[in-house]
Design an enzyme around this catalytic site. Structure first.
Site, short mmCIF file in Angstrom:
data_model
loop_
_atom_site.label_atom_id
_atom_site.label_comp_id
_atom_site.label_asym_id
_atom_site.label_seq_id
_atom_site.Cartn_x
_atom_site.Cartn_y
_atom_site.Cartn_z
N GLY A 197 0.85 -1.20 0.00
CA GLY A 197 0.00 0.00 0.00
C GLY A 197 0.88 1.24 0.00
O GLY A 197 1.88 1.30 0.70
N SER B 66 -16.91 17.26 1.19
CA SER B 66 -16.10 17.41 2.41
C SER B 66 -16.87 17.97 3.60
O SER B 66 -17.70 18.86 3.47
CB SER B 66 -14.93 18.34 2.12
OG SER B 66 -14.33 18.73 3.33
N ARG C 261 -19.42 13.27 12.96
CA ARG C 261 -20.05 12.65 11.80
C ARG C 261 -21.15 11.65 12.15
O ARG C 261 -22.20 11.63 11.51
CB ARG C 261 -18.97 11.94 10.98
CG ARG C 261 -18.02 12.94 10.39
CD ARG C 261 -16.87 12.28 9.68
NE ARG C 261 -16.06 13.32 9.05
CZ ARG C 261 -14.94 13.09 8.38
NH1 ARG C 261 -14.47 11.86 8.28
NH2 ARG C 261 -14.28 14.07 7.84
#
Lengths: 250, 671
Positions: free
Chosen positions: B41, B285, B338
């Site tokens: 990764g 965003s 969130r």
């Protein structure tokens, strides 16, 4: 919408390749271009007669730079300021015939179908697309060197390049100048990048030439087709930097 | 079941990391040249780790499935990166960043790790500026900040809505420097398909060159997994199409415990879904919540009128709008974390107030911000009697400077102009807090195998705060792992190169080969995507924003069915020794299905609500917090780390007890 799709098929790098024709029904105008390709592939898989069409894609929000495709003769298709994944079918009409080909350039050999090898871009970056600072974190405080906002903004604009290669694909000379100049500009505009500016531009340009990309003849097609609207000013800046570096030496 | 040791250093929290660094073993520069490290990764965590390790002198082999390390999905992070710099003089400190992160994570993260994260956060900004990352600046030339959800200070550094891109290109440039020097060998278009263990230690990987299809054996003295999160288990998420759990899942199947898989972040502000053909969801965003106000109509008749096109949202007066976040959470308003914002949107939409055809959309409105900025700008320009149109135009310009690329992205996808009409948004799967279990050194339960960034579980608890993922990825890769891995590698200075012509490597390669051949020769009838979509639907409907026992049990059964049918009936066209995207997908989806079952089991076992994990059975029943999530610290203040047993339906759970010495456990209130 009903579409006729003329798509480049090529089994591997050595295969000759040819255009094949497909038809697709019930295309919604809300689909993205790649979602339309997904539907076509699903149809090919269900029919089981031929392999689905290979194409590069990943983030599907216009930032990773992985998707490519030459659509009706333009990299990333007819819309401006978008990558193929952000192109929507509402830009086409019912009954349209769409030609889909891979990016064409000596520096970007075809891997399979619509997939090309853009590793030349990486090699140009290896040659100098960095500032030689260790990753220790023990550098000076981030606010120790103020950077004029105008310079910071211009550096940012250059740095938004996503490395997709549309500039090369749109250029009649297959020149990579817009791509290379974006990186050169970003660093030459910032105080942190000025130290190595000469070496950077010389090395990156040398690698660019080695990879077989052509030269710039100022047609400006690259900037028009660039999904991020990278300005031609960057090429001018790189030429200045290059000239300065060749005249004055290390 | 056992109790896991996180190897947290002794001493007061503020000294732990320094003390630890002073005590751990080092590898001398001459010996580093004899040691190989594999990094899987190349996002923020993997890219920065590869660059740092190579710079220290190790021989690094880095792998990514994309055609270039620069494409890793960190590139898509928009809003920003947190750091306790206190440049805005608003009282920020390392402790406050630590506190906000632990609280935001609903007290389910490991205190010592989070403190270290906050501590190194300031170095990240210094580092990135030195690398030429063009952060946003003020006219005085100094760095600008903005605010993100769940906090009361401005500590977020940003580069318009492309912060992830700029940070990743910074890490990529650091990698390029090392690739140019030959210290990193880069393997693009390579996918890790198994881990190789020798004498119980991680000693290499099996990777497939996705262009030629060849399987390759790669050895090293340590393996770092930085392969990101597993949000794509839901099929539709804001992750990239290629984002997958495979590397993390393969090490799990070789002995690495998988922690808290059910902790998933459903991000409140994404573009709503439109049709069955949809391949992914796009995030808008969180930074937009600085200036955007979230609302739905107050009256159902207006919802109807909007849906059937007789009314426009802009025609509704202030009195006819319900700014439900400002109403329910006056202290934090639109900037609640969130998980809270997502549940609140779901609550309104479930009650019938969703504003689009699917009933799953709320408004994010910039009209008041445009007016406010327009007036400010007019004042600065000395235009005392600027017209409303002029103020709007000035305001739109300011908003464009802040969020231009996001507004453009929105317009391209929806064909609506968000400067003129409010955006429509709805929650979508975005990030996974759960991941591979790691100790304080970021080592998994396999010696020599590390996990960094979103792939591990440690720093965000049950909910991640905005602008903290970039911080964690770079902290792990630049400043944590390069030190801690030395402690382990110090034992390997006399080992010499690890040979790959051994039974361990051959067996692993043959296993992978057999697995892929089975897909190719399966002669099934259904596409890989059709199974992935089915899995995603089960996950979203029953293991999504709100979960309950009945639904979870159904989900477990359904996922089992999908798994069996997948292996019986999946059709993978093409062949193995060529570029074959369908084969790559089949291998990934096979892992997603197994993970999905563990995910549902974990959610079932955790009979409390915490952060992104909301169990309907565990909500406050009355008082001022009525309807809010109810945590159970007596029974669940632990990490659930699952061990693979060979049967996807019979995982074994181990616990790591979470103790909080520097923060008092409280109900998380944003009212």
């Amino acid at each position: 919408m009903k579409l006729t799709l003329k798509i480049w098929r090529q089994k591997n790098a050595t295969d000759k390749g040819a255009i094949k024709t497909y038809t697709l029904d019930n295309v919604s105008e809300h689909m993205s271009f790649l979602e339309m390709m997904d539907v076509l592939n699903e149809q090919l898989i269900t029919e089981g007669k031929e392999e689905p069409i290979a194409f590069d894609h990943d983030c599907r929000e216009g930032i990773c730079g992985m998707c490519s495709m030459h659509i009706n003769g333009e990299p990333h298709g007819p819309d401006r300021g978008v990558t193929t994944c952000q192109l929507h079918m509402r830009k086409f009409n019912d009954g349209d015939t769409i030609y889909i080909e891979p990016f064409r350039a000596k520096g970007f050999p075809v891997v399979k179908d619509l997939v090309v090898d853009r590793s030349a871009f990486d090699r140009i970056q290896h040659a100098g697309g960095f500032i030689s600072v260790p990753t220790s974190g023990n550098t000076q405080d981030a606010n120790a060197t103020p950077v004029p906002k105008a310079d910071a903004d211009k550096a940012f604009d250059a740095a938004t390049c996503i490395g997709c290669g549309a500039c090369v694909a749109s250029c009649k000379n297959a020149s990579a100048m817009l791509f290379v100049s974006a990186k050169v500009s970003q660093f030459s505009l910032l105080p942190q990048g000025k130290v190595e500016a000469k070496r950077r531009v010389l090395n990156m340009v040398e690698q660019m030439d080695k990879e077989g990309f052509g030269n710039c003849t100022n047609t400006g097609a690259c900037s028009v087709e660039c999904p991020k609207g990278i300005s031609l000013e960057n090429i001018a800046r790189m030429n200045r930097e290059y000239l300065k570096a060749t005249i004055s030496g290390e | 079941m056992s109790v896991l040791d996180a190897k947290i250093p002794e001493g007061p929290i503020k000294d732990k990391w320094t003390n630890h660094k002073n005590k751990i073993n080092l590898v001398n520069p001459a010996n580093k040249r004899l040691i190989d490290v594999i990094v899987v990764g190349t996002g923020l965590a993997g890219g920065s780790a590869a660059a740092s390790l190579a710079e220290m002198g190790y021989n690094v082999k880095a792998f990514c499935f994309q055609d270039s390390p620069r494409r890793a999905h960190s590139i898509a992070a928009q809003g920003g990166i947190n750091a306790a710099k206190n440049y805005q003089n608003d009282g920020d400190s390392v402790y406050r960043l630590f506190y906000d992160t632990v609280k935001g994570g609903d007290y389910r993260s490991r205190e010592a790790n989070v403190y270290r994260l906050a501590e190194v956060s300031t170095n990240i900004i210094d580092q990135c500026v030195a690398q030429g990352v063009p952060f946003a600046r003020e006219y005085g030339g100094l760095l600008d900040n903005r605010s993100f959800g769940g906090v009361l200070v401005s500590r977020t550094f940003y580069a318009k809505g492309q912060t992830g891109q700029q940070l990743l290109l910074g890490a990529y440039s650091a990698m390029n420097r090392q690739i140019g020097k030959g210290k990193i060998k880069m393997y693009s278009r390579h996918e890790m398909l198994d881990l190789v263990k020798v004498d119980g230690k991680a000693r290499g990987i099996i990777a497939r060159n996705t262009v030629t299809g060849e399987l390759e054996k790669h050895s090293a003295h340590a393996v770092v997994i930085a392969s990101g999160g597993y949000g794509n288990v839901f099929f539709l998420s804001t992750n990239a199409m290629g984002s997958n759990v495979t590397a993390a899942w393969k090490i799990h199947k070789k002995g690495a415990y998988f922690a808290n898989p059910c902790y998933t972040q459903i991000h409140p502000t994404c573009i709503p879904r439109s049709g069955d053909y949809q391949s992914k969801l796009t995030l808008m965003s969180e930074s937009l919540r600085n200036d955007g106000r979230i609302w739905v109509p107050k009256h159902l008749k207006d919802v109807e009128a909007i849906k059937n096109g007789t009314k426009k949202p802009t025609e509704l007066s202030e009195d006819e709008r319900d700014y439900y976040l400002e109403r329910r959470y006056p202290a934090f308003g639109n900037l609640v974390p969130r998980d809270v914002a997502s549940r609140a949107a779901k609550e309104r939409c479930d009650a019938g107030f969703g504003v689009n055809e699917t009933g799953e959309a709320v408004y994010l409105d910039f009209a008041s911000a445009i007016e406010r900025y327009g007036k400010e700008k007019a004042t600065i320009l000395g235009e005392v009697d600027a017209s409303t149109e002029r103020i709007k135009a000035l305001g739109e310009k300011v908003v464009e400077n802040k969020y231009g690329n996001l507004f453009q992205m929105y317009e391209k996808i929806t064909d609506e102009n968000p400067y003129k009409t409010p955006m429509q948004i709805y929650p979508a799967v975005h990030y996974t807090m759960g991941g591979v279990w790691v100790d304080y050194n970021l080592m998994t339960t396999i010696p020599g195998c590390y996990a960094a960034g979103e792939a591990n579980f440690s720093d965000h608890g049950a909910n991640r705060l905005g602008a903290s993922a970039l911080m964690q990825g770079l902290a792990d890769g630049y400043f944590v792992l390069p030190y801690t891995i030395g402690d382990y590698l110090a034992g390997d200075i006399r080992t010499g190169p690890i040979p790959t012509d051994t039974p361990e490597f051959d067996d692993a390669l043959n296993d992978v080969k057999a697995r892929l051949e089975k897909f190719i020769n399966n002669n099934g009838t259904k596409s890989v995507d059709s199974f992935h979509k089915r899995l995603g639907k089960v996950m979203w409907n029953k293991v999504g924003m709100a979960r309950n026992e009945k639904g979870l049990k159904e989900a477990i059964d359904e996922i089992k069915e999908i798994r069996e049918e997948f292996h019986r009936d999946v059709y993978v066209p093409g062949d193995m020794y060529n570029l074959n995207p369908e084969l790559e997908k089949a291998s990934r989806v096979s892992d997603f299905i197994e993970l999905g079952e563990l995910f549902a089991n974990d959610a079932l076992e955790r009979m409390e609500s915490c952060g992104g994990h909301f169990r309907e059975e565990s909500a406050e029943e009355d008082g001022p917090q009525k309807g809010e999530a109810k945590r159970d610290d007596v029974n669940y203040a632990h990490v659930s780390a699952w061990e693979w047993t060979g049967d996807p339906s019979a995982p074994v759970m181990h616990k790591e007890k979470l103790t909080f010495n520097d923060i008092e456990l409280k109900q998380r209130s944003y009212k």
